[in-house]
Enzyme design. Sequence first.
Site, PDB file in Angstrom:
ATOM      1  N   LYS A  31      49.898 -22.826  31.183  1.00 57.99           N
ATOM      2  CA  LYS A  31      49.045 -22.782  29.994  1.00 57.99           C
ATOM      3  C   LYS A  31      48.238 -24.078  29.915  1.00 57.99           C
ATOM      4  O   LYS A  31      48.803 -25.174  29.919  1.00 57.99           O
ATOM      5  CB  LYS A  31      49.901 -22.634  28.736  1.00 57.99           C
ATOM      6  CG  LYS A  31      49.075 -22.518  27.470  1.00 57.99           C
ATOM      7  CD  LYS A  31      49.961 -22.304  26.264  1.00 57.99           C
ATOM      8  CE  LYS A  31      50.412 -23.574  25.610  1.00 57.99           C
ATOM      9  NZ  LYS A  31      49.339 -24.405  25.024  1.00 57.99           N
ATOM     10  N   ASP A  58      44.546 -21.614  26.550  1.00 58.92           N
ATOM     11  CA  ASP A  58      44.957 -21.601  25.138  1.00 58.92           C
ATOM     12  C   ASP A  58      44.009 -22.468  24.318  1.00 58.92           C
ATOM     13  O   ASP A  58      44.339 -23.591  23.944  1.00 58.92           O
ATOM     14  CB  ASP A  58      46.406 -22.114  25.062  1.00 58.92           C
ATOM     15  CG  ASP A  58      46.932 -22.237  23.643  1.00 58.92           C
ATOM     16  OD1 ASP A  58      46.392 -21.581  22.737  1.00 58.92           O
ATOM     17  OD2 ASP A  58      47.906 -23.000  23.451  1.00 58.92           O
ATOM     18  N   LYS A  60      42.320 -21.121  21.555  1.00 53.39           N
ATOM     19  CA  LYS A  60      42.368 -20.606  20.169  1.00 53.39           C
ATOM     20  C   LYS A  60      40.976 -20.539  19.542  1.00 53.39           C
ATOM     21  O   LYS A  60      40.696 -21.177  18.523  1.00 53.39           O
ATOM     22  CB  LYS A  60      43.275 -21.471  19.296  1.00 53.39           C
ATOM     23  CG  LYS A  60      44.703 -21.570  19.806  1.00 53.39           C
ATOM     24  CD  LYS A  60      45.564 -22.366  18.851  1.00 53.39           C
ATOM     25  CE  LYS A  60      46.981 -22.545  19.349  1.00 53.39           C
ATOM     26  NZ  LYS A  60      47.103 -23.398  20.539  1.00 53.39           N
ATOM     27  N   ASP A  63      35.307 -18.792  15.633  1.00 52.52           N
ATOM     28  CA  ASP A  63      33.916 -19.142  15.341  1.00 52.52           C
ATOM     29  C   ASP A  63      33.185 -17.839  15.029  1.00 52.52           C
ATOM     30  O   ASP A  63      33.803 -16.767  14.937  1.00 52.52           O
ATOM     31  CB  ASP A  63      33.308 -19.863  16.572  1.00 52.52           C
ATOM     32  CG  ASP A  63      32.235 -20.866  16.182  1.00 52.52           C
ATOM     33  OD1 ASP A  63      31.357 -20.512  15.354  1.00 52.52           O
ATOM     34  OD2 ASP A  63      32.256 -21.996  16.691  1.00 52.52           O
ATOM     35  N   THR A 120      53.343 -21.657  15.241  1.00 54.49           N
ATOM     36  CA  THR A 120      54.806 -21.786  15.141  1.00 54.49           C
ATOM     37  C   THR A 120      55.219 -23.134  14.546  1.00 54.49           C
ATOM     38  O   THR A 120      56.392 -23.343  14.248  1.00 54.49           O
ATOM     39  CB  THR A 120      55.457 -21.601  16.530  1.00 54.49           C
ATOM     40  OG1 THR A 120      54.711 -22.353  17.501  1.00 54.49           O
ATOM     41  CG2 THR A 120      55.463 -20.150  16.933  1.00 54.49           C
ATOM     42  N   ARG A 210      57.386 -29.084  26.143  1.00 57.32           N
ATOM     43  CA  ARG A 210      58.169 -30.314  26.302  1.00 57.32           C
ATOM     44  C   ARG A 210      59.588 -30.137  26.848  1.00 57.32           C
ATOM     45  O   ARG A 210      60.027 -30.996  27.617  1.00 57.32           O
ATOM     46  CB  ARG A 210      58.172 -31.072  24.962  1.00 57.32           C
ATOM     47  CG  ARG A 210      56.818 -31.705  24.675  1.00 57.32           C
ATOM     48  CD  ARG A 210      56.598 -32.029  23.230  1.00 57.32           C
ATOM     49  NE  ARG A 210      56.401 -30.825  22.432  1.00 57.32           N
ATOM     50  CZ  ARG A 210      56.123 -30.826  21.134  1.00 57.32           C
ATOM     51  NH1 ARG A 210      56.029 -31.973  20.486  1.00 57.32           N
ATOM     52  NH2 ARG A 210      55.937 -29.693  20.485  1.00 57.32           N
TER      53      ARG A 210
HETATM   54  O1  C5P Z   1      56.071 -28.511  23.797  1.00 58.42           O
HETATM   55  P1  C5P Z   1      56.125 -27.143  23.147  1.00 58.42           P
HETATM   56  O2  C5P Z   1      57.103 -26.202  23.831  1.00 58.42           O
HETATM   57  O3  C5P Z   1      56.339 -27.216  21.650  1.00 58.42           O
HETATM   58  O4  C5P Z   1      54.664 -26.549  23.415  1.00 58.42           O
HETATM   59  C1  C5P Z   1      54.224 -25.353  22.819  1.00 58.42           C
HETATM   60  C2  C5P Z   1      52.830 -25.093  23.267  1.00 58.42           C
HETATM   61  O5  C5P Z   1      52.389 -23.861  22.711  1.00 58.42           O
HETATM   62  C3  C5P Z   1      51.806 -26.150  22.870  1.00 58.42           C
HETATM   63  O6  C5P Z   1      50.885 -26.271  23.939  1.00 58.42           O
HETATM   64  C4  C5P Z   1      51.125 -25.577  21.652  1.00 58.42           C
HETATM   65  O7  C5P Z   1      49.785 -25.977  21.565  1.00 58.42           O
HETATM   66  C5  C5P Z   1      51.206 -24.061  21.936  1.00 58.42           C
HETATM   67  N1  C5P Z   1      51.203 -23.179  20.773  1.00 58.42           N
HETATM   68  C6  C5P Z   1      52.139 -23.241  19.765  1.00 58.42           C
HETATM   69  N2  C5P Z   1      52.070 -22.374  18.706  1.00 58.42           N
HETATM   70  C7  C5P Z   1      51.120 -21.443  18.651  1.00 58.42           C
HETATM   71  C8  C5P Z   1      50.172 -21.345  19.681  1.00 58.42           C
HETATM   72  C9  C5P Z   1      50.257 -22.239  20.738  1.00 58.42           C
HETATM   73  O8  C5P Z   1      53.042 -24.073  19.821  1.00 58.42           O
HETATM   74  N3  C5P Z   1      51.092 -20.559  17.664  1.00 58.42           N
END
Ligand code: C5P
Length: 232
Positions: A31, A58, A60, A63, A120, A210
């Site tokens: 991603k 990703d 998002k 617009d 989330t 992470r």
């Molecule tokens: O590090 P972590 O597992 O929290 O990363 C989650 C990834 O998913 C990040 O790149 C974040 O931008 C993306 N994301 C998210 N929630 C969403 C859409 C995308 O955490 N609703």
Amino acid sequence: MAELVAALDFKDAEEAQDMARSLAGTVPWMKVGLELFTAEGPRVVSGLKELGFKVFLDLKFFDIPNTVRGAVRSAARLGADMVNIHALGGERMAAAAMEGAAQGAGFGPGPLVLAVTMLTSMGPGDLPVAGAGDPSDMALDLAVKAKQYGLNGVVCSGLEVERIKGACGPGFACLTPGIRPSDASADDQRRVVTPARAVRSGSDYLVVGRPITRAVSPGQAALAIMGEMERA
Ligand code: C5P
């Protein structure tokens, strides 16, 4: 079978490519998000495609319809396998996104277009809107709309997948960030579930950043998560 998507949230292409190389052959999807794409642009996507990954871009998009149509068309021409827009953009923006995906696809299948429901990282009380309801209920409402708009699926929390699949059908894709193995820190995420719970709920794509990219051994961390997904 659910697929793992590793979130390459890095500041530059070198760091991202090093991580991608260490996960090549293990993790099927990468991603590319706002930080990396803003720093390095399209070459990151082509580099990942050359390593054999499927790429979720990703960004998002949110617009006016004409702008989103063009952005999704550009993403499709770049070879992105999945892109996302905000469900809150409404029906005309969603329709424009689907048009852009078809226009940019050429003779290929074109990218899946998913709608972000509620981030989330948002918990109850975090939405700066008077009278806003529970984020999970809002995610369900937005998913039903996204299905009506003809989108391919949604980005949601693992907490919402069962209800969304129940309302929108099993073929409507659910991609879930906010995945945390039981021993991992939640970081800034709020609506988190374990890999096993996400799979049992019916999630199609699990996004993990992470817990993989900050692990001492990212390859081992990814394998452990995929093992948990398979057992579930
Ligand atoms: O590090 P972590 O597992 O929290 O990363 C989650 C990834 O998913 C990040 O790149 C974040 O931008 C993306 N994301 C998210 N929630 C969403 C859409 C995308 O955490 N609703």
